[in-house]
Design an enzyme around this catalytic site. Structure first.
Site, PDB file in Angstrom:
ATOM      1  N   LYS A  86      11.970  15.988-112.715  1.00 20.60           N
ATOM      2  CA  LYS A  86      12.969  16.746-111.924  1.00 20.60           C
ATOM      3  C   LYS A  86      12.271  17.848-111.132  1.00 20.60           C
ATOM      4  CE  LYS A  86      15.429  20.275-113.888  1.00 20.60           C
ATOM      5  NZ  LYS A  86      15.415  21.520-113.118  1.00 20.60           N
ATOM      6  N   ASN A  87      11.359  18.575-111.794  1.00 22.80           N
ATOM      7  CA  ASN A  87      10.782  19.773-111.169  1.00 22.80           C
ATOM      8  C   ASN A  87       9.642  19.470-110.210  1.00 22.80           C
ATOM      9  OD1 ASN A  87      12.683  21.203-112.486  1.00 22.80           O
ATOM     10  ND2 ASN A  87      11.326  21.988-114.090  1.00 22.80           N
ATOM     11  N   CYS A  97      21.979  32.760-113.476  1.00 21.45           N
ATOM     12  CA  CYS A  97      22.511  31.609-114.219  1.00 21.45           C
ATOM     13  C   CYS A  97      22.454  31.978-115.700  1.00 21.45           C
ATOM     14  CB  CYS A  97      21.667  30.386-113.930  1.00 21.45           C
ATOM     15  SG  CYS A  97      19.966  30.600-114.463  1.00 21.45           S
ATOM     16  N   ARG A 152      17.289  35.209-112.231  1.00 20.25           N
ATOM     17  CA  ARG A 152      16.672  34.264-111.268  1.00 20.25           C
ATOM     18  C   ARG A 152      16.593  34.870-109.862  1.00 20.25           C
ATOM     19  NH1 ARG A 152      17.142  29.094-113.498  1.00 20.25           N
ATOM     20  NH2 ARG A 152      15.320  28.504-112.303  1.00 20.25           N
ATOM     21  N   ASP A 185      10.656  25.562-120.727  1.00 24.92           N
ATOM     22  CA  ASP A 185      11.684  24.510-120.662  1.00 24.92           C
ATOM     23  C   ASP A 185      11.747  23.675-121.928  1.00 24.92           C
ATOM     24  OD1 ASP A 185      11.146  23.829-117.117  1.00 24.92           O
ATOM     25  OD2 ASP A 185      12.199  25.429-118.175  1.00 24.92           O
ATOM     26  N   ARG A 189      22.241  17.471-115.237  1.00 28.02           N
ATOM     27  CA  ARG A 189      21.451  18.056-114.139  1.00 28.02           C
ATOM     28  C   ARG A 189      19.993  17.641-114.246  1.00 28.02           C
ATOM     29  NH1 ARG A 189      21.211  23.850-114.239  1.00 28.02           N
ATOM     30  NH2 ARG A 189      19.738  23.360-112.597  1.00 28.02           N
TER      31      ARG A 189
HETATM   32  C1  EPZ Z   1      10.802  26.621-112.162  1.00 26.50           C
HETATM   33  O1  EPZ Z   1      11.836  27.563-111.936  1.00 26.50           O
HETATM   34  C2  EPZ Z   1      11.479  25.440-112.840  1.00 26.50           C
HETATM   35  N1  EPZ Z   1      12.468  24.858-111.945  1.00 26.50           N
HETATM   36  C3  EPZ Z   1      12.138  25.920-114.132  1.00 26.50           C
HETATM   37  O2  EPZ Z   1      12.724  24.791-114.779  1.00 26.50           O
HETATM   38  C4  EPZ Z   1      11.046  26.493-115.039  1.00 26.50           C
HETATM   39  O3  EPZ Z   1      11.631  26.991-116.218  1.00 26.50           O
HETATM   40  C5  EPZ Z   1      10.322  27.627-114.309  1.00 26.50           C
HETATM   41  O4  EPZ Z   1       9.797  27.150-113.051  1.00 26.50           O
HETATM   42  C6  EPZ Z   1       9.161  28.184-115.121  1.00 26.50           C
HETATM   43  O5  EPZ Z   1       8.264  27.176-115.419  1.00 26.50           O
HETATM   44  C7  EPZ Z   1      12.056  24.039-110.953  1.00 26.50           C
HETATM   45  O6  EPZ Z   1      10.883  23.801-110.769  1.00 26.50           O
HETATM   46  C8  EPZ Z   1      13.125  23.437-110.094  1.00 26.50           C
HETATM   47  P1  EPZ Z   1       9.735  30.931-111.712  1.00 26.50           P
HETATM   48  P2  EPZ Z   1      11.540  28.852-111.016  1.00 26.50           P
HETATM   49  O7  EPZ Z   1       9.879  31.360-110.309  1.00 26.50           O
HETATM   50  O8  EPZ Z   1      10.657  28.484-109.894  1.00 26.50           O
HETATM   51  C9  EPZ Z   1      11.123  35.440-112.289  1.00 26.50           C
HETATM   52  C10 EPZ Z   1      14.411  23.625-115.913  1.00 26.50           C
HETATM   53  O9  EPZ Z   1      15.037  23.783-116.977  1.00 26.50           O
HETATM   54  N2  EPZ Z   1      11.104  35.506-110.819  1.00 26.50           N
HETATM   55  O10 EPZ Z   1       8.387  30.538-112.217  1.00 26.50           O
HETATM   56  O11 EPZ Z   1      12.845  29.498-110.706  1.00 26.50           O
HETATM   57  C11 EPZ Z   1      12.202  34.503-112.799  1.00 26.50           C
HETATM   58  O12 EPZ Z   1      13.450  35.151-112.867  1.00 26.50           O
HETATM   59  C12 EPZ Z   1      14.160  24.802-115.005  1.00 26.50           C
HETATM   60  O13 EPZ Z   1      13.957  22.530-115.507  1.00 26.50           O
HETATM   61  C13 EPZ Z   1      11.347  36.735-110.210  1.00 26.50           C
HETATM   62  O14 EPZ Z   1      11.566  37.739-110.871  1.00 26.50           O
HETATM   63  O15 EPZ Z   1      10.747  29.772-112.054  1.00 26.50           O
HETATM   64  C14 EPZ Z   1      11.668  34.125-114.153  1.00 26.50           C
HETATM   65  O16 EPZ Z   1      11.986  35.153-115.064  1.00 26.50           O
HETATM   66  C15 EPZ Z   1      14.657  26.115-115.592  1.00 26.50           C
HETATM   67  N3  EPZ Z   1      11.337  36.794-108.846  1.00 26.50           N
HETATM   68  C16 EPZ Z   1      10.157  34.062-113.929  1.00 26.50           C
HETATM   69  O17 EPZ Z   1       9.911  34.825-112.747  1.00 26.50           O
HETATM   70  C17 EPZ Z   1      11.102  35.685-108.068  1.00 26.50           C
HETATM   71  O18 EPZ Z   1      11.100  35.802-106.826  1.00 26.50           O
HETATM   72  C18 EPZ Z   1       9.627  32.647-113.705  1.00 26.50           C
HETATM   73  O19 EPZ Z   1      10.339  32.101-112.635  1.00 26.50           O
HETATM   74  C19 EPZ Z   1      10.864  34.447-108.702  1.00 26.50           C
HETATM   75  C20 EPZ Z   1      10.864  34.382-110.086  1.00 26.50           C
END
Ligand code: EPZ
Length: 427
Positions: free
Chosen positions: A22-23, A116, A121, A313, A405
């Protein structure tokens, strides 16, 4: 509203072929916009988030159709740069369209859902990274849900404050049409980012270093719009989180599982955790075998980290399996603020869990008992399915739409391994 009905206590046994990730599928689908062409994406999972991303691409002017698990995206006639607000859902990956639309047409507008169930996020790192590359960004709307960008990436070096997966992928795509070359430092190194690089190279772009903490993107400048349309065929990588979920299901039920089509190096920390719990793991090539004892012991202390650390995850699934492991388990969730959403439901099933901030302390109990529980998010929902498989008696899991999802036919996959699970629809 659909729900799962599960009869627990049966060890899962058999073989399962892991599906596409998915990711990886989601950012790659967005990336089909970067280069006009007909893109055949093989091993694309048929899951709700992919179907929503498909609708977004269609709204931008792309044509899409399926041939079994191959999603074909014809992005030659992409003519819109605004993602319609009505497609704003809890699926968060619309944010990837900022980078890909900027690359294609120099402007982009998306509407983002608020936080969410697993956390706020925000996308501040995406926005500040784009601004550092010379892109104008305007955030508006009552909740700052409307994000509009325009301009051409001027290139340069951006250092991310945190190795954000989405910000890394978005900035890579935005930099493709840059007037100058771009270096992104402190990148996320998740394997799905290397998969995105593989697809972008197939589209004719020069991207290097994905899978490490520093990525180089050669700016193609305005030549993007003059590139002839491409015809690409790309195989999306395997879903390491789906694989980890099945591994945890086998471990939690004292089963024996052979997973095919999964490289063990993508799951090192997950395999180490189940081995610490007493399971035997045999891995070679793209096959992983897990043989679990009747009762596991605690994995000790587990902290979620960016790749290659233990994946967030898979934290809800490990927490669930730890509820009946012998001893005390500590799990620290370092990535998202509230990813213990299924704790209450597990306690209803007899688990002994205390949470304090980022930490969950789980005291192993002899068994869980079946209950009616509700899935509140994707991975927490999958973890409740695992709890039902492990529990004595019958468990009903409502909120299956959350699980849809990110998992294709989860119940079907579990049934092939001997699990008693049926999908039912509320009248
Ligand atoms: C990706 O989400 C994945 N989703 C997530 O999978 C996964 O948990 C996550 O990476 C971490 O590995 C997809 O790839 C579609 P991040 P993403 O930006 O990109 C904070 C699943 O269950 N952050 O690495 O949103 C954020 O809030 C999903 O398959 C900021 O603060 O994750 C989080 O606490 C869930 N500001 C941390 O960083 C930003 O601008 C990591 O987020 C961006 C992120």
């Amino acid at each position: 509203m659909d729900y799962y009905e599960i009869e627990g206590g049966i060890p899962l046994r058999g073989e399962y072929r892991v599906k596409g990730a998915k990711n990886s599928a989601l950012p790659i689908m967005a990336a089909t916009v970067c280069r006009a062409g007909v893109h055949e994406l093989y091993d694309c999972p048929r899951i709700e988030d992919v179907f929503i991303m498909e609708k977004i691409l269609q709204a931008l002017g792309a044509r899409t159709y399926w041939q079994d698990h191959c999603l074909v995206v014809d992005s030659r006639n992409v003519c819109e740069s605004v993602v319609p607000a009505e497609l704003m859902t809890e699926m968060r990956s619309s944010v990837f369209l900022l980078g890909s639309l900027l690359a294609r047409c120099g402007e982009a507008t998306i509407y983002r859902p608020g936080g969410c169930n697993i956390g706020k996020r925000p996308i501040d790192m995406h926005i500040s990274g784009l601004q550092q590359l010379g892109i104008e960004v305007e955030v508006s709307g009552e909740y700052g849900e409307k994000v509009s960008c325009c301009g051409v990436c001027r290139g340069g070096t951006v250092t991310l404050p945190y190795p954000s997966v989405g910000a890394t992928e978005n900035l890579i795509m935005a930099a493709l049409s840059g007037d100058g070359d771009t270096i992104i430092e402190n990148c996320a190194s998740e394997p799905e980012i290397a998969d995105l690089q593989g697809f972008l190279r197939l589209c004719g772009f020069q991207v290097y270093g994905c899978g490490t903490d520093t990525v180089f993107i050669k700016g193609s400048g305005s030549t993007i719009s003059r590139m002839p349309s491409a015809e690409t065929m790309y195989f999306i990588m395997e879903d390491r989180i789906e694989a980890a979920t099945y591994i945890m299901a086998a471990a939690g039920t004292g089963g024996r599982l052979v997973l095919r089509g999964i490289r063990p190096e993508l799951l090192k920390e997950v395999l180490r955790a189940v081995e610490r719990m007493g399971a035997a793991v045999h891995a070679s090539g793209d096959i992983i075998e897990v043989i679990s004892p009747r009762r596991l012991r605690s994995p000790g202390i587990v902290v979620t980290e960016p790749f290659p650390g233990f994946p967030t995850d898979c934290q809800p699934q490990l927490l669930t399996v730890s509820t009946v492991a012998r001893g005390l388990t500590t799990i620290r969730e370092e990535i998202f603020e509230s990813r213990f959403t299924h704790k209450k439901e597990l306690i209803k099933m007899g688990a002994n869990i205390e949470t304090c901030g980022k930490n969950a302390i789980i005291k192993g109990v002899p068994f869980l008992h079946g209950e009616k529980v509700e899935a509140l998010d994707l991975r927490g929902g999958a973890a409740l399915v695992l709890a039902g498989l492990m529990a004595e008696g019958r468990t009903t899991v409502t909120g299956v739409r959350h699980i849809d999802r990110g998992y294709e036919d989860l119940d079907k996959g579990i049934r092939t391994l001997g699990g008693l699970i049926e999908r039912r629809t509320c009248d």
